[in-house]
Every structure is written in C-alpha cells, then in structure tokens.
Design a protein around this motif. Sequence first.
Motif, short mmCIF file in Angstrom:
data_model
loop_
_atom_site.label_atom_id
_atom_site.label_comp_id
_atom_site.label_asym_id
_atom_site.label_seq_id
_atom_site.Cartn_x
_atom_site.Cartn_y
_atom_site.Cartn_z
N LEU A 120 -51.06 -5.54 -7.54
CA LEU A 120 -50.92 -5.96 -8.94
C LEU A 120 -51.38 -7.40 -9.12
O LEU A 120 -52.01 -7.75 -10.12
CB LEU A 120 -49.47 -5.79 -9.39
CG LEU A 120 -49.15 -6.25 -10.82
CD1 LEU A 120 -50.00 -5.49 -11.83
CD2 LEU A 120 -47.66 -6.06 -11.13
N TYR A 121 -51.05 -8.24 -8.16
CA TYR A 121 -51.45 -9.66 -8.23
C TYR A 121 -52.97 -9.77 -8.29
O TYR A 121 -53.52 -10.52 -9.12
CB TYR A 121 -50.90 -10.39 -7.01
CG TYR A 121 -50.97 -11.90 -7.09
CD1 TYR A 121 -49.86 -12.65 -7.45
CD2 TYR A 121 -52.16 -12.58 -6.82
CE1 TYR A 121 -49.93 -14.04 -7.53
CE2 TYR A 121 -52.24 -13.95 -6.90
CZ TYR A 121 -51.11 -14.68 -7.24
OH TYR A 121 -51.18 -16.04 -7.33
N LEU A 122 -53.66 -9.03 -7.41
CA LEU A 122 -55.12 -9.07 -7.38
C LEU A 122 -55.70 -8.51 -8.67
O LEU A 122 -56.68 -9.06 -9.21
CB LEU A 122 -55.63 -8.28 -6.18
CG LEU A 122 -57.15 -8.18 -6.02
CD1 LEU A 122 -57.75 -9.57 -5.85
CD2 LEU A 122 -57.50 -7.29 -4.84
N ALA A 123 -55.10 -7.43 -9.19
CA ALA A 123 -55.61 -6.82 -10.42
C ALA A 123 -55.49 -7.79 -11.60
O ALA A 123 -56.41 -7.92 -12.42
CB ALA A 123 -54.84 -5.53 -10.71
N LEU A 124 -54.37 -8.49 -11.69
CA LEU A 124 -54.19 -9.45 -12.78
C LEU A 124 -55.14 -10.63 -12.64
O LEU A 124 -55.67 -11.14 -13.64
CB LEU A 124 -52.74 -9.93 -12.81
CG LEU A 124 -51.69 -8.89 -13.20
CD1 LEU A 124 -50.28 -9.45 -13.04
CD2 LEU A 124 -51.91 -8.44 -14.65
N THR A 125 -55.38 -11.08 -11.40
CA THR A 125 -56.30 -12.17 -11.17
C THR A 125 -57.71 -11.80 -11.61
O THR A 125 -58.39 -12.56 -12.32
CB THR A 125 -56.32 -12.55 -9.68
OG1 THR A 125 -55.01 -12.98 -9.29
CG2 THR A 125 -57.30 -13.69 -9.42
N LEU A 126 -58.17 -10.62 -11.19
CA LEU A 126 -59.51 -10.17 -11.56
C LEU A 126 -59.63 -9.94 -13.06
O LEU A 126 -60.68 -10.21 -13.67
CB LEU A 126 -59.86 -8.90 -10.80
CG LEU A 126 -59.98 -9.04 -9.28
CD1 LEU A 126 -60.27 -7.69 -8.63
CD2 LEU A 126 -61.07 -10.05 -8.90
#
Length: 268
Positions: free
Chosen positions: A21-27
């Motif tokens: 989720l962290y990576l998805a929000l960053t992207l």
Amino acid sequence: MRRKSKRRRWLEPQSSISPRLYLALTLSSFALLLAVWSLLTYGGIVDKLFLPSPSKIVESGITLFTEFDFIQDILATVYRVLVGFVLAFLAGSALGVLIGTYKALEAFFEPMISFVRYMPVSAFIPLFILWIGVGDVEKISVIFFGSLFSIVLMTAVEVGGVRRELLEASYTLGSSPLGVLRSVILPASLPGMMEIARLVLGWAWTYIIVAELVAASTGIGHVIIESQRMLRTSNIIYGILTIGVLGLITDLILKRAIRGMFPWNYGR
C-alpha cells in the motif's frame, strides 16, 4: 467486523501500513502530478514557453546528455554537495555534541551560532568569491556554510535531550565524565544525529543551485542559468528535476543506512 477494522486501521494516527500500500500511494502521487502536468501542456492550457510538455522535457534531457555532456555537470554538482555536506556534518556534529553536553560551551557558542544562522548564505557568495575565487572550493564553502550552523544547533538539542536518568545511572556505576559522554550520550544521540544529517542534506541540495548560479562554468546550476538566458525552459525544468532525483536518491540511501545502523530505533 475484523475485516472492517483491519481496513480502517490505516486511518489511525501513526498506524503502520503494508509495504504494498505504501508503494502504491507513493506511485499514485507521482502519477497524479504527471496527469495534471500533461493536462496543462497537451491540453494547451499553459503556453509551452512557460511549461513544456513531459515529452519535450524527455527530449531536452536526451539532448543534454548526448550533445552537452550533462553527465559531467551532474558529477561536478554531486561532488560539491557531498564534500561540503560531509565536512559540515563532521565539524557541526562534533561542536554540537560539545555544546549539548557542556553548559559553558553552550553559553559561549550558541548565541553567536544562532545569530549567524539567520544570515542568508546567498549573501555571502560575493565575499566567498572575493576571498576564495570562483573554483570548486567556493562552491563547497557555500554548502559548508549553509549546512554547518543548523547541524550544530540541532545536534546540541538532540544531545541535550538525553535522559538525565541514564547519566546518573552511569555515574552510579563508576563512569567518569568522559566515559559518560562516550558510553551514554553518544550512543543515545547517534540515531537522532543521523536523522539530522538526512534533513540537512536535503537543504544542501538547494544551496548548490545558489552557489552554481554565480560564477560557475560547470554544474547543474550553471546549465539552468545558461538555459534561462537562451529561453530553453525545458532544459531548466530538466535540471530542476535532476536535482530532485539526485536528492531523492541520496535521501533513500541515507534512510536505508540509518535503519541498518540502528535497527532497534525503527522497530515499527
């Protein structure tokens, strides 16, 4: 009910989220920026002279690397930032530890350092050029001067925040004042000092542009000012984005190094 609570857990203050989720929000944040940029440029809302399209920025980047040896400008900028910052961190951390540990040194140094810290580093560039010249040493001095005083004061605050109970326990066990500094104050302060380094390194990347805008023949700042004179807006934006990417890379490297050195401080 359990599934519902797990889904809403990310709304809780300081609650951790999954790496995915962290990576998805960053992207998604970068994707949103790119979408707005594309809408403004490809849609003709903003003139291309003021804001070129993403594809034009990519073309300018390719031209800078293939025709103008942009890699040498990047290496020159990285060298100046890292040398100036490392010197400032070594000197500033040492002085900050002493100021945070000994009240006499705090009384002597802190008011003067606080006074100098509010002077804009860009105002000293003419003096640095007069005293040092226009070579790399002058650019490194700008980074050093801009980073040093913040590192000193923030380190002093970090060291001064070490719990008094730890010091008293060390004295009870027979430690000398120097032993307390070495075995208690420094280990307790090092994680915070490294986070200070990470924060100030970000500021150092902003100082280098100021240093290279004046009397420079190499560096990303030099490319930006030359592009401004020729009205090459795409080159200006590409230079700015390059600084952002370099800053992000150094920040991620330092963040990973800090977590590797002090895993007990980042248990979450």
